[in-house]
Write a protein that holds these residues in place. Structure first.
Motif, PDB file in Angstrom:
ATOM      1  N   THR A   1       3.596 -13.644 -48.254  1.00 40.89           N
ATOM      2  CA  THR A   1       2.831 -14.438 -49.223  1.00 40.89           C
ATOM      3  C   THR A   1       3.733 -15.389 -50.009  1.00 40.89           C
ATOM      4  OG1 THR A   1       2.950 -12.636 -50.822  1.00 40.89           O
ATOM      5  CG2 THR A   1       0.966 -12.765 -49.469  1.00 40.89           C
ATOM      6  N   THR A   2       4.929 -14.963 -50.337  1.00 42.79           N
ATOM      7  CA  THR A   2       5.824 -15.877 -51.065  1.00 42.79           C
ATOM      8  C   THR A   2       6.272 -17.014 -50.166  1.00 42.79           C
ATOM      9  OG1 THR A   2       7.822 -14.597 -50.568  1.00 42.79           O
ATOM     10  CG2 THR A   2       6.671 -14.071 -52.612  1.00 42.79           C
ATOM     11  N   TYR A   3       6.432 -16.728 -48.857  1.00 40.46           N
ATOM     12  CA  TYR A   3       6.792 -17.792 -47.923  1.00 40.46           C
ATOM     13  C   TYR A   3       5.654 -18.806 -47.817  1.00 40.46           C
ATOM     14  CZ  TYR A   3       7.681 -20.329 -43.652  1.00 40.46           C
ATOM     15  OH  TYR A   3       7.847 -21.344 -42.740  1.00 40.46           O
ATOM     16  N   LEU A   4       4.419 -18.341 -47.747  1.00 31.71           N
ATOM     17  CA  LEU A   4       3.281 -19.257 -47.671  1.00 31.71           C
ATOM     18  C   LEU A   4       3.206 -20.146 -48.907  1.00 31.71           C
ATOM     19  CD1 LEU A   4       0.489 -16.979 -46.165  1.00 31.71           C
ATOM     20  CD2 LEU A   4       1.722 -18.855 -45.047  1.00 31.71           C
ATOM     21  N   ASP A   5       3.437 -19.570 -50.071  1.00 34.12           N
ATOM     22  CA  ASP A   5       3.443 -20.361 -51.304  1.00 34.12           C
ATOM     23  C   ASP A   5       4.533 -21.419 -51.260  1.00 34.12           C
ATOM     24  OD1 ASP A   5       1.362 -18.832 -52.274  1.00 34.12           O
ATOM     25  OD2 ASP A   5       2.663 -17.534 -53.477  1.00 34.12           O
ATOM     26  N   GLU A   6       5.706 -21.042 -50.793  1.00 34.41           N
ATOM     27  CA  GLU A   6       6.839 -21.955 -50.742  1.00 34.41           C
ATOM     28  C   GLU A   6       6.653 -23.006 -49.658  1.00 34.41           C
ATOM     29  OE1 GLU A   6       9.755 -23.516 -52.549  1.00 34.41           O
ATOM     30  OE2 GLU A   6       9.388 -21.447 -53.125  1.00 34.41           O
TER      31      GLU A   6
ATOM     32  N   ALA B   1      11.546 -24.668 -47.050  1.00 29.44           N
ATOM     33  CA  ALA B   1      11.003 -23.421 -47.602  1.00 29.44           C
ATOM     34  C   ALA B   1      11.949 -22.240 -47.369  1.00 29.44           C
ATOM     35  CB  ALA B   1       9.632 -23.124 -46.999  1.00 29.44           C
ATOM     36  N   ILE B   2      12.567 -22.190 -46.211  1.00 25.80           N
ATOM     37  CA  ILE B   2      13.469 -21.070 -45.910  1.00 25.80           C
ATOM     38  C   ILE B   2      14.686 -21.112 -46.828  1.00 25.80           C
ATOM     39  CG2 ILE B   2      15.009 -20.096 -44.155  1.00 25.80           C
ATOM     40  CD1 ILE B   2      12.852 -20.810 -42.104  1.00 25.80           C
ATOM     41  N   ALA B   3      15.228 -22.283 -47.036  1.00 20.61           N
ATOM     42  CA  ALA B   3      16.392 -22.413 -47.921  1.00 20.61           C
ATOM     43  C   ALA B   3      16.032 -22.013 -49.354  1.00 20.61           C
ATOM     44  CB  ALA B   3      16.922 -23.838 -47.891  1.00 20.61           C
TER      45      ALA B   3
ATOM     46  N   GLU C   1      20.003 -17.513 -45.081  1.00 19.38           N
ATOM     47  CA  GLU C   1      18.826 -18.095 -44.451  1.00 19.38           C
ATOM     48  C   GLU C   1      18.463 -17.355 -43.169  1.00 19.38           C
ATOM     49  OE1 GLU C   1      18.682 -22.369 -44.037  1.00 19.38           O
ATOM     50  OE2 GLU C   1      19.673 -22.635 -45.953  1.00 19.38           O
ATOM     51  N   SER C   2      19.466 -16.880 -42.441  1.00 23.11           N
ATOM     52  CA  SER C   2      19.180 -16.154 -41.201  1.00 23.11           C
ATOM     53  C   SER C   2      18.384 -14.879 -41.469  1.00 23.11           C
ATOM     54  CB  SER C   2      20.473 -15.828 -40.450  1.00 23.11           C
ATOM     55  OG  SER C   2      21.325 -15.032 -41.247  1.00 23.11           O
ATOM     56  N   THR C   3      18.645 -14.226 -42.578  1.00 25.41           N
ATOM     57  CA  THR C   3      17.888 -13.025 -42.945  1.00 25.41           C
ATOM     58  C   THR C   3      16.440 -13.390 -43.243  1.00 25.41           C
ATOM     59  OG1 THR C   3      19.853 -11.944 -43.819  1.00 25.41           O
ATOM     60  CG2 THR C   3      17.725 -11.111 -44.613  1.00 25.41           C
ATOM     61  N   ILE C   4      16.247 -14.469 -43.984  1.00 28.33           N
ATOM     62  CA  ILE C   4      14.891 -14.931 -44.311  1.00 28.33           C
ATOM     63  C   ILE C   4      14.146 -15.275 -43.024  1.00 28.33           C
ATOM     64  CG2 ILE C   4      13.513 -16.641 -45.561  1.00 28.33           C
ATOM     65  CD1 ILE C   4      15.106 -14.660 -47.365  1.00 28.33           C
ATOM     66  N   GLN C   5      14.816 -15.944 -42.085  1.00 27.31           N
ATOM     67  CA  GLN C   5      14.198 -16.279 -40.799  1.00 27.31           C
ATOM     68  C   GLN C   5      13.795 -15.016 -40.049  1.00 27.31           C
ATOM     69  OE1 GLN C   5      17.365 -18.691 -39.239  1.00 27.31           O
ATOM     70  NE2 GLN C   5      16.370 -20.594 -39.858  1.00 27.31           N
ATOM     71  N   ASP C   6      14.642 -13.999 -40.082  1.00 28.62           N
ATOM     72  CA  ASP C   6      14.311 -12.719 -39.444  1.00 28.62           C
ATOM     73  C   ASP C   6      13.085 -12.086 -40.088  1.00 28.62           C
ATOM     74  OD1 ASP C   6      16.468 -12.997 -37.723  1.00 28.62           O
ATOM     75  OD2 ASP C   6      17.752 -11.600 -38.832  1.00 28.62           O
ATOM     76  N   TRP C   7      13.031 -12.119 -41.413  1.00 31.27           N
ATOM     77  CA  TRP C   7      11.881 -11.555 -42.127  1.00 31.27           C
ATOM     78  C   TRP C   7      10.596 -12.289 -41.768  1.00 31.27           C
ATOM     79  CZ3 TRP C   7      14.094 -11.140 -47.800  1.00 31.27           C
ATOM     80  CH2 TRP C   7      15.055 -10.118 -47.845  1.00 31.27           C
ATOM     81  N   ILE C   8      10.671 -13.604 -41.684  1.00 38.24           N
ATOM     82  CA  ILE C   8       9.492 -14.401 -41.350  1.00 38.24           C
ATOM     83  C   ILE C   8       9.059 -14.116 -39.919  1.00 38.24           C
ATOM     84  CG2 ILE C   8       8.655 -16.763 -40.995  1.00 38.24           C
ATOM     85  CD1 ILE C   8      10.473 -17.517 -43.417  1.00 38.24           C
ATOM     86  N   ALA C   9      10.013 -14.027 -39.001  1.00 36.08           N
ATOM     87  CA  ALA C   9       9.690 -13.705 -37.610  1.00 36.08           C
ATOM     88  C   ALA C   9       9.025 -12.331 -37.506  1.00 36.08           C
ATOM     89  CB  ALA C   9      10.956 -13.760 -36.754  1.00 36.08           C
TER      90      ALA C   9
ATOM     91  N   LEU D   1       1.601 -13.471 -40.657  1.00 39.49           N
ATOM     92  CA  LEU D   1       1.647 -14.935 -40.619  1.00 39.49           C
ATOM     93  C   LEU D   1       1.153 -15.400 -39.256  1.00 39.49           C
ATOM     94  CD1 LEU D   1       5.178 -15.584 -42.186  1.00 39.49           C
ATOM     95  CD2 LEU D   1       2.972 -15.942 -43.290  1.00 39.49           C
ATOM     96  N   ALA D   2       0.517 -16.555 -39.241  1.00 38.38           N
ATOM     97  CA  ALA D   2       0.034 -17.128 -37.989  1.00 38.38           C
ATOM     98  C   ALA D   2       1.209 -17.621 -37.146  1.00 38.38           C
ATOM     99  CB  ALA D   2      -0.908 -18.299 -38.295  1.00 38.38           C
TER     100      ALA D   2
END
Length: 50
Positions: free
Chosen positions: A3-8, A15-17, A27-35, A43-44
């Motif tokens: 949800t915080t990623y969608l807001d960002e 958004a990832i940065a 950023e690689s950790t955030i990308q892993d979380w999003i994946a 997430l769609a």
């Protein structure tokens, strides 16, 4: 995280940065979380292009 990623993501590119700064993680950790959120259906899926 999803949800915080969608807001960002509504704020446009970078958004990832911005999430990396907010959560104080690479950023690689955030990308892993999003994946992971995408795989779990929170997430769609994304499609290349605009």
């Amino acid at each position: 995280m999803a949800t915080t990623y969608l807001d960002e993501a509504a704020g446009g590119r970078g958004a990832i940065a911005r999430r990396a700064l907010t959560f104080d993680r690479p950023e690689s950790t955030i990308q892993d979380w999003i994946a992971a959120a995408r795989r779990r259906g929170f997430l769609a899926p994304v499609f290349r292009g605009r």
